[in-house]
Design an enzyme around this catalytic site. Structure first.
Site, short mmCIF file in Angstrom:
data_model
loop_
_atom_site.label_atom_id
_atom_site.label_comp_id
_atom_site.label_asym_id
_atom_site.label_seq_id
_atom_site.Cartn_x
_atom_site.Cartn_y
_atom_site.Cartn_z
N CYS A 35 -41.97 52.11 39.88
CA CYS A 35 -42.04 50.70 39.50
C CYS A 35 -41.70 50.52 38.01
O CYS A 35 -42.49 50.87 37.15
CB CYS A 35 -43.45 50.18 39.80
SG CYS A 35 -43.83 48.59 39.08
N CYS A 38 -44.07 48.25 36.01
CA CYS A 38 -45.34 48.93 35.76
C CYS A 38 -45.28 49.71 34.45
O CYS A 38 -46.24 49.76 33.69
CB CYS A 38 -45.68 49.88 36.91
SG CYS A 38 -45.90 49.06 38.50
#
Length: 113
Positions: A35, A38
């Site tokens: 991700c 993230c």
């Protein structure tokens, strides 16, 4: 997992004790290695964890390694940020955001502490 400094990692095994049983409100970041947003969020969470010690607990949960909790809360997008208070989810946000915006979104959580 992309680890934010000063932010503990929780798992399917430790989630109930660390999050639902916590005295403080807990911000859980549902995250994954793949991700990108993230990774952008990691330094933001580290900074807030350091600045807001005693007001909120911040933890991360790797969705790939912990499918039980991920499905329990129907998390589909990364990063998902959920705030738990008294064992209940009280707020949910999806996506990375700058520190100032995240702090604004958490104001009501801090006000209730």
């Amino acid at each position: 997992m992309i680890h934010a400094e000063g932010v503990a990692e929780v798992t399917d095994t430790t989630f109930d004790e660390e999050v639902l049983g916590a005295d403080l409100p807990v911000l859980v970041e549902f995250t994954a290695d793949w991700c990108g947003p993230c990774r952008q969020l990691a330094p933001v969470l580290s900074a807030i964890a350091a600045e807001e010690t005693g007001r909120i607990k911040i933890v991360q949960l790797d969705v790939d390694a912990n499918p039980g909790i991920t499905s329990r809360y129907a998390v589909l997008s990364m990063p998902t940020l959920m705030v738990f208070r008294g064992g209940e989810p009280v707020k949910s946000m999806v996506g990375a955001r700058p520190k100032r915006r995240l702090l604004q979104e958490l104001e009501d959580v801090f006000a209730a502490v």
